[in-house]
Design a protein around this motif. Structure first.
Motif, mmCIF file in Angstrom:
data_model
loop_
_atom_site.group_PDB
_atom_site.id
_atom_site.type_symbol
_atom_site.label_atom_id
_atom_site.label_comp_id
_atom_site.label_asym_id
_atom_site.label_seq_id
_atom_site.Cartn_x
_atom_site.Cartn_y
_atom_site.Cartn_z
ATOM 1 N N ARG A 262 66.779 61.585 53.478
ATOM 2 C CA ARG A 262 66.028 62.784 53.831
ATOM 3 C C ARG A 262 66.034 63.775 52.668
ATOM 4 O O ARG A 262 67.069 64.033 52.067
ATOM 5 C CB ARG A 262 66.632 63.438 55.080
ATOM 6 N N SER A 334 52.829 64.134 53.808
ATOM 7 C CA SER A 334 54.095 63.410 53.903
ATOM 8 C C SER A 334 55.069 64.163 54.794
ATOM 9 O O SER A 334 55.064 65.403 54.839
ATOM 10 C CB SER A 334 54.726 63.231 52.515
ATOM 11 N N ASP A 335 55.925 63.401 55.504
ATOM 12 C CA ASP A 335 56.936 64.050 56.346
ATOM 13 C C ASP A 335 58.184 64.347 55.522
ATOM 14 O O ASP A 335 58.216 64.136 54.306
ATOM 15 C CB ASP A 335 57.244 63.200 57.579
ATOM 16 N N VAL A 341 52.062 60.120 55.812
ATOM 17 C CA VAL A 341 51.563 60.085 57.180
ATOM 18 C C VAL A 341 50.060 59.836 57.204
ATOM 19 O O VAL A 341 49.542 59.067 58.018
ATOM 20 C CB VAL A 341 51.888 61.405 57.904
ATOM 21 N N LEU A 372 49.055 66.354 63.829
ATOM 22 C CA LEU A 372 50.446 66.135 63.448
ATOM 23 C C LEU A 372 51.379 66.655 64.536
ATOM 24 O O LEU A 372 51.167 67.752 65.073
ATOM 25 C CB LEU A 372 50.755 66.842 62.134
ATOM 26 N N GLY A 375 57.312 69.064 63.170
ATOM 27 C CA GLY A 375 58.010 68.662 61.957
ATOM 28 C C GLY A 375 57.561 69.493 60.774
ATOM 29 O O GLY A 375 56.710 70.380 60.879
ATOM 30 N N ARG A 376 58.166 69.227 59.635
ATOM 31 C CA ARG A 376 57.860 69.936 58.387
ATOM 32 C C ARG A 376 57.192 68.936 57.443
ATOM 33 O O ARG A 376 57.778 67.901 57.105
ATOM 34 C CB ARG A 376 59.147 70.488 57.776
ATOM 35 N N TYR A 377 55.985 69.239 57.043
ATOM 36 C CA TYR A 377 55.191 68.327 56.236
ATOM 37 C C TYR A 377 54.826 68.964 54.900
ATOM 38 O O TYR A 377 54.667 70.192 54.812
ATOM 39 C CB TYR A 377 53.902 67.931 56.974
ATOM 40 N N LEU A 412 54.795 60.950 64.816
ATOM 41 C CA LEU A 412 54.270 61.769 63.730
ATOM 42 C C LEU A 412 52.914 62.369 64.047
ATOM 43 O O LEU A 412 52.589 63.454 63.575
ATOM 44 C CB LEU A 412 54.164 60.928 62.448
#
Length: 423
Positions: A262, A334-335, A341, A372, A375-377, A412
């Motif tokens: 991560r 991207s995640d 993604v 989406l 989350g943080r993208y 996602l």
């Protein structure tokens, strides 16, 4: 005794079914625990083995037709370079058979055969001879080679006085001037400055369009999928997968994502620096000058969105050499684990961008009710050539999207769907 077999066939003597055909190809090295064991092996190796076997490549079967463009992917140390060296004839296999039909030109280590004490012209003749060109052929093409390299009067100076860029330009000009039947490329699509990188790319694309067989080894999954019809995945010395470029790159990328830890949190000041204003594009290239997004009436480079509710608009501004065709632009989402993604590409959607006489342009792409999930993208911006293969510039982490959601969906993205009942 392990067997080895290599044959190179003159294409004029027959019409080959395959440009490259290999069966059970393998390469084994002897590894020694101590330097002295090498001497012991030499003296007493008949009675005792002082080394251990290391198979860099094992049991590889290949059949590549003339005119195919095949990509090679894999981690560092997987055996890709070993395979390419055997295909080029610079390294004999330990096991298996290999037949190569036609003249091979390799872009592996550009300028590996250059003598630093010789002048540029002397190295052209020497290196071209190594690549299989006759002296008269080199004389006939010398003007073209020197014009393509474009290093001026330095061609009469020893190569040791060259800058790294000049060295690479001359080496590339020689390597691609032999009109090969088979071209082997190892991360050499772009060399030198912007103008020469574009010129080198155009020459390789010209060989592809002329029906030459090309093997392209790269860590860029995008370029492999864009250039190649098929691809192979080498893993730990074995051929793990062979199929369409899309299938292989997708499987390989999934394997890479599974092993990536991560990533740390990204900061807005780093993103600001990544997209700060830049000078005009150099000849033969392009530059991204600004990337900004708008969501929920707020503009910026870090935005808050609600899954399935908020519209997103991204604007990219760029400058390009006005003599070049209008470019293509792309965005990749991207995640936090760097998994791609989704992505969008202007040329893929049939969009031709407008560029003014000075080479400035902009593009805007809109996403309705971004699907989406929470989350943080991060969003990466790409500026590419009109064919969307040659990359002018990449700005990673140009945007941050903080997505929240009201439902309990997992994953996602949320997929469009309908429910029905049957009674």
């Amino acid at each position: 005794m392990l067997s080895e077999s290599i044959s190179v066939v003159d294409p004029a003597s027959q019409a080959p079914v395959y440009a490259i055909e290999a069966h059970g190809l393998g390469k084994c090295y002897g590894l020694y625990a101590r330097p002295g064991d090498r001497l012991k092996q030499l003296l007493w190796g008949r009675w005792r083995n002082y080394s251990r076997e290391f198979w860099a490549l094992q049991n590889v079967d290949l059949a590549i037709k003339p005119g195919e463009v095949v990509g090679i992917v894999g981690r560092n140390g997987a055996g890709k370079s070993t395979l390419l060296q055997m295909l080029c004839g610079t390294m004999p296999p330990t096991t298996g058979s290999l037949q190569v039909n036609g003249r091979v030109a390799a872009l592996l280590e550009l300028g590996a055969g250059f003598n630093p004490e010789f002048t540029g012209i002397e190295n052209v003749f020497m290196n071209a001879a190594i690549l299989g060109m006759k002296h008269q052929e080199v004389k006939d093409r010398l003007e073209e080679i020197l014009s393509f390299a474009d290093i001026g009067e330095f061609v009469h100076q020893p190569v040791k006085t060259y800058s790294s860029g000049m060295f690479m330009r001359l080496a590339f000009a020689v390597a691609t001037s032999v009109e090969p039947d088979i071209l082997v490329i190892d991360e050499a699509l772009s060399v030198g400055d912007g103008a020469f990188a574009r010129k080198s790319f155009d020459r390789i694309m010209g060989l592809k369009e002329a029906g030459k067989t090309i093997l392209f080894c790269s860590h860029s999954m995008y370029q492999v999928e864009a250039l190649c019809s098929r691809a192979m995945w080498i893993e730990a010395g074995t051929l793990r997968m062979l199929g369409t470029a899309a299938e292989v790159t997708s499987a390989y990328q999934t394997s890479l994502n599974a092993s990536i830890p991560r990533s740390p949190e990204l900061h807005a000041d780093a993103i600001e620096a990544a997209t700060s204003p830049k000078v005009a594009a150099p000849p033969g290239s392009g530059r991204i000058t600004r990337i900004v997004a708008k969501a929920g009436g707020v503009s910026g480079r870090e935005l808050d969105l609600v899954s399935g509710k908020t519209d997103l608009e991204i604007t990219i501004e760029f400058t390009i050499d006005p003599t070049l065709p209008p470019p293509a632009v792309a965005f990749g989402f991207s995640d936090a684990n760097k998994l791609t993604v989704a992505s969008v590409l202007s040329s893929n959607d049939g969009i031709r961008l407008y560029v003014d006489k000075s080479g400035h342009g902009r593009a805007v792409v809109s996403f309705s009710k971004v699907p989406l999930l929470k989350g943080r993208y991060t969003v990466a911006g790409f500026l590419l050539c009109e064919n969307a293969v040659h990359l002018y510039e990449l700005v990673e982490h140009s945007l941050i999207l903080n997505v929240t959601q009201k439902g309990l969906e997992q994953g996602l993205v949320t997929l469009p769907h309908e429910w029905g009942s049957h009674g």
